[in-house]
Motif scaffolding. Sequence first.
Motif, PDB file in Angstrom:
ATOM      1  N   GLU B   6      33.574  38.251  49.948  1.00 29.87           N
ATOM      2  CA  GLU B   6      34.302  38.866  51.067  1.00 29.87           C
ATOM      3  C   GLU B   6      35.021  40.122  50.616  1.00 29.87           C
ATOM      4  O   GLU B   6      35.901  40.063  49.763  1.00 29.87           O
ATOM      5  N   ASN B   7      34.663  41.237  51.227  1.00 30.43           N
ATOM      6  CA  ASN B   7      35.342  42.519  50.958  1.00 30.43           C
ATOM      7  C   ASN B   7      35.587  42.773  49.480  1.00 30.43           C
ATOM      8  O   ASN B   7      36.675  43.179  49.086  1.00 30.43           O
ATOM      9  N   LEU B   8      34.575  42.528  48.690  1.00 33.25           N
ATOM     10  CA  LEU B   8      34.729  42.646  47.239  1.00 33.25           C
ATOM     11  C   LEU B   8      34.874  44.108  46.811  1.00 33.25           C
ATOM     12  O   LEU B   8      34.044  44.962  47.127  1.00 33.25           O
ATOM     13  N   VAL B   9      35.963  44.367  46.096  1.00 40.36           N
ATOM     14  CA  VAL B   9      36.185  45.689  45.520  1.00 40.36           C
ATOM     15  C   VAL B   9      36.234  45.500  44.013  1.00 40.36           C
ATOM     16  O   VAL B   9      36.905  44.586  43.525  1.00 40.36           O
ATOM     17  N   HIS B  10      35.475  46.321  43.272  1.00 41.82           N
ATOM     18  CA  HIS B  10      35.627  46.277  41.821  1.00 41.82           C
ATOM     19  C   HIS B  10      35.846  47.675  41.279  1.00 41.82           C
ATOM     20  O   HIS B  10      35.055  48.588  41.510  1.00 41.82           O
ATOM     21  N   ILE B  11      36.946  47.830  40.569  1.00 47.82           N
ATOM     22  CA  ILE B  11      37.266  49.125  39.968  1.00 47.82           C
ATOM     23  C   ILE B  11      37.261  48.952  38.458  1.00 47.82           C
ATOM     24  O   ILE B  11      37.989  48.119  37.918  1.00 47.82           O
ATOM     25  N   TYR B  12      36.376  49.703  37.793  1.00 47.43           N
ATOM     26  CA  TYR B  12      36.363  49.675  36.327  1.00 47.43           C
ATOM     27  C   TYR B  12      37.495  50.571  35.814  1.00 47.43           C
ATOM     28  O   TYR B  12      37.747  51.629  36.384  1.00 47.43           O
ATOM     29  N   HIS B  13      38.140  50.169  34.731  1.00 43.38           N
ATOM     30  CA  HIS B  13      39.198  50.969  34.088  1.00 43.38           C
ATOM     31  C   HIS B  13      40.268  51.416  35.070  1.00 43.38           C
ATOM     32  O   HIS B  13      40.631  52.584  35.124  1.00 43.38           O
ATOM     33  N   GLU B  14      40.744  50.506  35.901  1.00 39.87           N
ATOM     34  CA  GLU B  14      41.721  50.899  36.916  1.00 39.87           C
ATOM     35  C   GLU B  14      42.983  51.467  36.258  1.00 39.87           C
ATOM     36  O   GLU B  14      43.465  50.949  35.264  1.00 39.87           O
ATOM     37  N   GLY B  15      43.495  52.540  36.846  1.00 42.23           N
ATOM     38  CA  GLY B  15      44.730  53.138  36.357  1.00 42.23           C
ATOM     39  C   GLY B  15      44.544  54.061  35.162  1.00 42.23           C
ATOM     40  O   GLY B  15      45.511  54.515  34.581  1.00 42.23           O
ATOM     41  N   THR B  16      43.277  54.321  34.766  1.00 40.87           N
ATOM     42  CA  THR B  16      43.026  55.269  33.674  1.00 40.87           C
ATOM     43  C   THR B  16      42.248  56.454  34.239  1.00 40.87           C
ATOM     44  O   THR B  16      41.743  56.377  35.368  1.00 40.87           O
ATOM     45  N   PRO B  17      42.126  57.528  33.472  1.00 36.17           N
ATOM     46  CA  PRO B  17      41.332  58.661  33.977  1.00 36.17           C
ATOM     47  C   PRO B  17      39.855  58.298  34.167  1.00 36.17           C
ATOM     48  O   PRO B  17      39.125  58.998  34.842  1.00 36.17           O
ATOM     49  N   ARG B  61      39.844  43.461  44.069  1.00 38.16           N
ATOM     50  CA  ARG B  61      40.368  42.970  45.354  1.00 38.16           C
ATOM     51  C   ARG B  61      39.239  42.235  46.062  1.00 38.16           C
ATOM     52  O   ARG B  61      38.074  42.367  45.714  1.00 38.16           O
ATOM     53  N   GLY B  62      39.599  41.468  47.097  1.00 41.45           N
ATOM     54  CA  GLY B  62      38.592  40.714  47.829  1.00 41.45           C
ATOM     55  C   GLY B  62      38.314  39.394  47.133  1.00 41.45           C
ATOM     56  O   GLY B  62      38.987  39.048  46.157  1.00 41.45           O
ATOM     57  N   LYS B  63      37.341  38.651  47.658  1.00 39.59           N
ATOM     58  CA  LYS B  63      37.112  37.299  47.165  1.00 39.59           C
ATOM     59  C   LYS B  63      35.651  37.041  46.829  1.00 39.59           C
ATOM     60  O   LYS B  63      34.749  37.533  47.503  1.00 39.59           O
ATOM     61  N   VAL B  64      35.444  36.246  45.774  1.00 43.16           N
ATOM     62  CA  VAL B  64      34.118  35.698  45.483  1.00 43.16           C
ATOM     63  C   VAL B  64      34.310  34.195  45.331  1.00 43.16           C
ATOM     64  O   VAL B  64      35.049  33.744  44.447  1.00 43.16           O
ATOM     65  N   ILE B  65      33.715  33.419  46.223  1.00 40.85           N
ATOM     66  CA  ILE B  65      33.900  31.972  46.199  1.00 40.85           C
ATOM     67  C   ILE B  65      32.559  31.291  45.962  1.00 40.85           C
ATOM     68  O   ILE B  65      31.602  31.515  46.697  1.00 40.85           O
ATOM     69  N   ILE B  66      32.497  30.518  44.875  1.00 40.20           N
ATOM     70  CA  ILE B  66      31.252  29.832  44.529  1.00 40.20           C
ATOM     71  C   ILE B  66      31.439  28.346  44.794  1.00 40.20           C
ATOM     72  O   ILE B  66      32.204  27.685  44.092  1.00 40.20           O
ATOM     73  N   ASP B  67      30.767  27.832  45.796  1.00 43.58           N
ATOM     74  CA  ASP B  67      30.891  26.422  46.176  1.00 43.58           C
ATOM     75  C   ASP B  67      32.353  25.974  46.195  1.00 43.58           C
ATOM     76  O   ASP B  67      32.719  24.943  45.627  1.00 43.58           O
ATOM     77  N   GLY B  68      33.192  26.759  46.820  1.00 47.30           N
ATOM     78  CA  GLY B  68      34.595  26.385  46.987  1.00 47.30           C
ATOM     79  C   GLY B  68      35.523  26.813  45.855  1.00 47.30           C
ATOM     80  O   GLY B  68      36.733  26.707  45.968  1.00 47.30           O
ATOM     81  N   ILE B  69      34.963  27.300  44.739  1.00 46.03           N
ATOM     82  CA  ILE B  69      35.818  27.729  43.629  1.00 46.03           C
ATOM     83  C   ILE B  69      35.946  29.249  43.664  1.00 46.03           C
ATOM     84  O   ILE B  69      34.938  29.960  43.679  1.00 46.03           O
TER      85      ILE B  69
END
Lengths: 277, 280
Positions: B6-17, B61-69
């Motif tokens: 759900e609405n998965l956001v992935h940021i590599y090296h967040e907060g760096t240049p 941010r957002g969610k990844v749920i695998i069989d309830g986990i």
Amino acid sequence: MNFQKELIIELKNLSFFYPGTKRPVLRDLDFKLRSGEWIAVLGANGSGKSTLAKHFNALLVPTQGACFVYGHDTKTNEGQFLARKNVTLVFQNPDNQIVAAIVEEDVAFGPENLGIPSVEIEERVKKALKVTGLYDVRKRPTYTLSGGQKQRLAVAGAIAMEPACMVLDEATSMLDPKGRKEINDVLCKLHKGGMTLISITHRLEEIVYCDRCVVLSRGAKVWEGTPRDLLIMGDGLLEWGLRVPPLVEVWGRLRDAGLLSDEVLPKIDEMVDALCL
Amino acid sequence: MPIVVENLVHIYHEGTPLEIEALKGVSMNATPGEWVSIVGHTGSGKSTLAQHLNALLVPTRGKVIIDGIEVGTDSKEHRKIRQLVGLIFQYPEQQLFEETVFAEIAFGPRNWGVPEGEIPSRVSEALYLVGLDESFSKRSPFQLSGGEKRRVAIASVLSVRPRYLVLDEPTAGLDSKGKDELCALLEKLKTSGTGIIHVTHDLELALDFSDKILVLEGGKALLWGSPEIIVEELIERGIEGLVMPPVVELARRLRDVGFDVPVTWKAQVLASAIEENLQK
């Protein structure tokens, strides 16, 4: 116009065994390649395609029979020299063929090695970059290129050496469809410009632009002829581990139904034009 | 129980240049017994998404749920997720390392603490699933052909009995026969209840086998739905940078010049429709 074209490569009863093995990887191959031709060498995994490719520029020499480049046996010094000078190879993995940090320096590497004067190298590099559509990225570090761009860079490096013939060994198999199309567009351009090409592949999509196809199965030549005659065989090609792509399936059905004439090849433009008549 | 993203956001090296937003709010789902393909070209974020599915990466941010986990909330739970979801990387045969095929396939279940007495049956089962006979178990994985190596690599994940299998470009480098065999294997696993998540840039292949397809571009979900929906959208909107399968392109071109043919990627369907049109 069709006068006898110059013979570039000729195989005579070529067989090859890897040292210490009893099963030949290539068996009794014969064929000729003339200047300006574009040949496709087809076959499933393990059919001997890549081993054959390495014979064209004398990276390997035949165990039996012979491979001639410009009439000289590649087992002789003269033949080896001619093969290395005139036939360049482009391999599968775009990441394994880049030697320099900057795009234009990578293209210059080959001609520099050949001892070409630097003014001429500049000319050659410019020409090669333009043909492959990399001129605008010539100052970029090579690691920033996409897979398709890297493979075009490998082709540019080969062109800059001005070989008589370029051999592409599965050069599109690690690329995505976009990268594949980019390479094919470059090859069509080079072919129009008169370069002699050998495409080694198992993708039948890629052969419609070639002049002639050679099919290998277990190291032996099992078929030779035009792309059209090969593609007409349809599911018969499965015997050699080759699968007709869906577009060719449509083409085959329409031919069988008498809706496409003999000259129409399985290219989208040609098919649309023919069906609209 | 499904996989839900759900609405998965992935940021590599967040907060760096070097900060890069690889996924910008992607949603999808998959259930056991379903074949879901993630299609997009290099740099679209498909491998980043795949690595969330067995908790190698956790969402920014957002969610990844695998069989309830939920991935990322409790790292102890990640162990369970990794048993549920088997991840097969590109060119998995490069990761073979054991002396025999048996040891290679036994490595996973042994690591998960499967009792030694049960190991041989797990190995036989996995070999059977990938279509290799028992005689392979004593051989060195390094002396097999490319296609056989890949099947051993897949067997070494199947022996853990995952509920989902995530495969990153599993057909890369295989010839048409190898491709057919691998797809038949995945279909068999799907029918027996395994969820297949297939990451690929081959839209043609995805259309042929998937129940649902997610098309990613620049970290965003462009399209999500059944193969029929994807093809219709593709023809209507045309996706920048995505090469249309040739049969779809032919159908589109013929529709443009007035042919009454369906939007389809199936060769036989299009051929029949063209024949009907011309007979009228």
